[in-house]
Every structure is written in structure tokens, then in C-alpha cells.
Design a protein around this motif. Structure first.
Motif, PDB file in Angstrom:
ATOM      1  N   SER A 125      36.298  39.316  64.710  1.00  0.00           N
ATOM      2  CA  SER A 125      37.075  39.536  65.937  1.00  0.00           C
ATOM      3  C   SER A 125      37.527  38.214  66.539  1.00  0.00           C
ATOM      4  O   SER A 125      38.656  38.102  67.038  1.00  0.00           O
ATOM      5  CB  SER A 125      36.246  40.310  66.970  1.00  0.00           C
ATOM      6  OG  SER A 125      36.025  41.625  66.538  1.00  0.00           O
ATOM      7  N   ALA A 126      36.669  37.214  66.504  1.00  0.00           N
ATOM      8  CA  ALA A 126      37.043  35.880  67.004  1.00  0.00           C
ATOM      9  C   ALA A 126      38.198  35.312  66.184  1.00  0.00           C
ATOM     10  O   ALA A 126      39.071  34.628  66.718  1.00  0.00           O
ATOM     11  CB  ALA A 126      35.844  34.939  66.965  1.00  0.00           C
ATOM     12  N   CYS A 127      38.212  35.613  64.907  1.00  0.00           N
ATOM     13  CA  CYS A 127      39.305  35.152  64.045  1.00  0.00           C
ATOM     14  C   CYS A 127      40.637  35.761  64.458  1.00  0.00           C
ATOM     15  O   CYS A 127      41.685  35.139  64.310  1.00  0.00           O
ATOM     16  CB  CYS A 127      39.026  35.492  62.582  1.00  0.00           C
ATOM     17  SG  CYS A 127      37.667  34.561  61.863  1.00  0.00           S
ATOM     18  N   LYS A 128      40.595  36.973  65.002  1.00  0.00           N
ATOM     19  CA  LYS A 128      41.832  37.611  65.440  1.00  0.00           C
ATOM     20  C   LYS A 128      42.462  36.827  66.584  1.00  0.00           C
ATOM     21  O   LYS A 128      43.673  36.596  66.596  1.00  0.00           O
ATOM     22  CB  LYS A 128      41.573  39.052  65.877  1.00  0.00           C
ATOM     23  CG  LYS A 128      42.831  39.777  66.289  1.00  0.00           C
ATOM     24  CD  LYS A 128      42.557  41.227  66.597  1.00  0.00           C
ATOM     25  CE  LYS A 128      43.854  41.943  66.941  1.00  0.00           C
ATOM     26  NZ  LYS A 128      43.624  43.356  67.217  1.00  0.00           N
ATOM     27  N   GLU A 129      41.645  36.404  67.528  1.00  0.00           N
ATOM     28  CA  GLU A 129      42.152  35.647  68.667  1.00  0.00           C
ATOM     29  C   GLU A 129      42.783  34.330  68.232  1.00  0.00           C
ATOM     30  O   GLU A 129      43.739  33.871  68.831  1.00  0.00           O
ATOM     31  CB  GLU A 129      41.020  35.374  69.663  1.00  0.00           C
ATOM     32  CG  GLU A 129      40.474  36.599  70.338  1.00  0.00           C
ATOM     33  CD  GLU A 129      41.513  37.332  71.154  1.00  0.00           C
ATOM     34  OE1 GLU A 129      42.293  36.680  71.874  1.00  0.00           O
ATOM     35  OE2 GLU A 129      41.550  38.572  71.076  1.00  0.00           O
ATOM     36  N   SER A 130      42.234  33.740  67.184  1.00  0.00           N
ATOM     37  CA  SER A 130      42.715  32.432  66.730  1.00  0.00           C
ATOM     38  C   SER A 130      43.672  32.534  65.546  1.00  0.00           C
ATOM     39  O   SER A 130      44.099  31.514  65.015  1.00  0.00           O
ATOM     40  CB  SER A 130      41.524  31.552  66.364  1.00  0.00           C
ATOM     41  OG  SER A 130      40.756  32.150  65.334  1.00  0.00           O
ATOM     42  N   ARG A 131      43.961  33.769  65.129  1.00  0.00           N
ATOM     43  CA  ARG A 131      44.861  34.036  64.007  1.00  0.00           C
ATOM     44  C   ARG A 131      44.396  33.339  62.719  1.00  0.00           C
ATOM     45  O   ARG A 131      45.206  32.857  61.939  1.00  0.00           O
ATOM     46  CB  ARG A 131      46.287  33.655  64.336  1.00  0.00           C
ATOM     47  CG  ARG A 131      46.948  34.547  65.349  1.00  0.00           C
ATOM     48  CD  ARG A 131      48.401  34.210  65.536  1.00  0.00           C
ATOM     49  NE  ARG A 131      49.289  35.175  66.077  1.00  0.00           N
ATOM     50  CZ  ARG A 131      49.163  35.937  67.141  1.00  0.00           C
ATOM     51  NH1 ARG A 131      48.070  35.929  67.809  1.00  0.00           N
ATOM     52  NH2 ARG A 131      50.117  36.737  67.548  1.00  0.00           N
ATOM     53  N   GLN A 132      43.106  33.306  62.529  1.00  0.00           N
ATOM     54  CA  GLN A 132      42.526  32.676  61.349  1.00  0.00           C
ATOM     55  C   GLN A 132      42.217  33.762  60.301  1.00  0.00           C
ATOM     56  O   GLN A 132      41.068  34.075  60.025  1.00  0.00           O
ATOM     57  CB  GLN A 132      41.277  31.883  61.725  1.00  0.00           C
ATOM     58  CG  GLN A 132      41.601  30.721  62.624  1.00  0.00           C
ATOM     59  CD  GLN A 132      40.407  29.829  62.836  1.00  0.00           C
ATOM     60  OE1 GLN A 132      39.589  29.648  61.954  1.00  0.00           O
ATOM     61  NE2 GLN A 132      40.315  29.261  64.026  1.00  0.00           N
ATOM     62  N   TRP A 133      43.266  34.300  59.717  1.00  0.00           N
ATOM     63  CA  TRP A 133      43.120  35.411  58.783  1.00  0.00           C
ATOM     64  C   TRP A 133      42.347  35.002  57.536  1.00  0.00           C
ATOM     65  O   TRP A 133      41.585  35.802  56.983  1.00  0.00           O
ATOM     66  CB  TRP A 133      44.481  36.003  58.426  1.00  0.00           C
ATOM     67  CG  TRP A 133      45.408  35.051  57.719  1.00  0.00           C
ATOM     68  CD1 TRP A 133      46.257  34.154  58.299  1.00  0.00           C
ATOM     69  CD2 TRP A 133      45.536  34.886  56.309  1.00  0.00           C
ATOM     70  NE1 TRP A 133      46.923  33.449  57.327  1.00  0.00           N
ATOM     71  CE2 TRP A 133      46.503  33.868  56.092  1.00  0.00           C
ATOM     72  CE3 TRP A 133      44.951  35.496  55.201  1.00  0.00           C
ATOM     73  CZ2 TRP A 133      46.874  33.460  54.825  1.00  0.00           C
ATOM     74  CZ3 TRP A 133      45.319  35.085  53.937  1.00  0.00           C
ATOM     75  CH2 TRP A 133      46.281  34.074  53.756  1.00  0.00           C
ATOM     76  N   GLN A 134      42.509  33.768  57.093  1.00  0.00           N
ATOM     77  CA  GLN A 134      41.783  33.332  55.890  1.00  0.00           C
ATOM     78  C   GLN A 134      40.284  33.283  56.149  1.00  0.00           C
ATOM     79  O   GLN A 134      39.491  33.683  55.300  1.00  0.00           O
ATOM     80  CB  GLN A 134      42.302  31.983  55.413  1.00  0.00           C
ATOM     81  CG  GLN A 134      43.720  32.072  54.877  1.00  0.00           C
ATOM     82  CD  GLN A 134      44.359  30.709  54.696  1.00  0.00           C
ATOM     83  OE1 GLN A 134      44.216  29.830  55.528  1.00  0.00           O
ATOM     84  NE2 GLN A 134      45.089  30.553  53.595  1.00  0.00           N
ATOM     85  N   MET A 135      39.890  32.813  57.318  1.00  0.00           N
ATOM     86  CA  MET A 135      38.480  32.793  57.669  1.00  0.00           C
ATOM     87  C   MET A 135      37.946  34.218  57.773  1.00  0.00           C
ATOM     88  O   MET A 135      36.823  34.501  57.350  1.00  0.00           O
ATOM     89  CB  MET A 135      38.233  32.037  58.965  1.00  0.00           C
ATOM     90  CG  MET A 135      36.752  31.978  59.328  1.00  0.00           C
ATOM     91  SD  MET A 135      36.433  31.139  60.886  1.00  0.00           S
ATOM     92  CE  MET A 135      36.756  29.462  60.387  1.00  0.00           C
TER      93      MET A 135
END
Length: 97
Positions: free
Chosen positions: A52-62
């Protein structure tokens, strides 16, 4: 951390959840690193919150790396975890539905 008190997966998940809900994704991802440094096993909740944190930062690879880690460590990865990862990819423009 106070003397004599050791963080657990549950306590770090709680802190992680608060960070994600307040939009502090950098802090949330740092909590994930703390889990690993302390050799605390992440749970399905941990992975869901980190993704979910990756969604906020748009870090799809992570996010996809976290799904892979979840699958490698725990065979009970839920549909919810996959749905969160799909949402990260979609919001990052890497998936068209």
C-alpha cells in the motif's frame, strides 16, 4: 525503543499501518527495512501495508518485489495482497484494465 522492550511483527505492523494511513509512505517503507534488520518475520499484514505504501509513491517495481517476497516466505499470500499490488501497478500507469 525503550530498554527491555523488543518490537514484534504486531507492533511494527501497527506503526506501519498508521504511517500508510497518514500518507507517510517513506516512513512506512523504513519500517519495512527495520523489520528485516531486526530479523522480524513479516506477516501478510506487513506485506499488504508495505505494498500500500508503494501505491502512494508509485513504486510498482517494489510492490511486485514485495509480492514475490511474500510468496517465497509464506504460502498463504491472500488475494487481497495481489489486489493491492494490481492497484499499485494501475495507479502507476503500468496496467490498463
Amino acid at each position: 525503543q525503550k530498554e527491555g522492550l523488543e518490537p514484534t511483527t504486531v507492533t511494527l505492523n501497527a506503526a506501519l499501518s498508521v504511517s500508510v494511513r497518514q500518507g507517510r509512505w517513506q516512513e512506512a517503507l523504513a519500517f519495512g527495512q527495520r523489520l528485516r534488520k531486526r530479523s522480524i518475520a513479516p506477516s501478510e499484514v506487513t506485506y499488504g501495508e508495505l505494498i500500500s505504501a508503494c501505491k502512494e509513491s508509485r513504486q510498482w517495481q517494489m510492490a511486485l518485489s514485495l509480492v514475490e517476497a511474500s510468496l517465497a516466505e509464506d504460502s498463504t499470500t491472500s488475494v487481497t495482497t495481489f489486489n493491492i499490488a494490481i492497484s499499485v501497478c494501475e495507479s502507476s500507469g503500468k496496467l490498463e484494465l
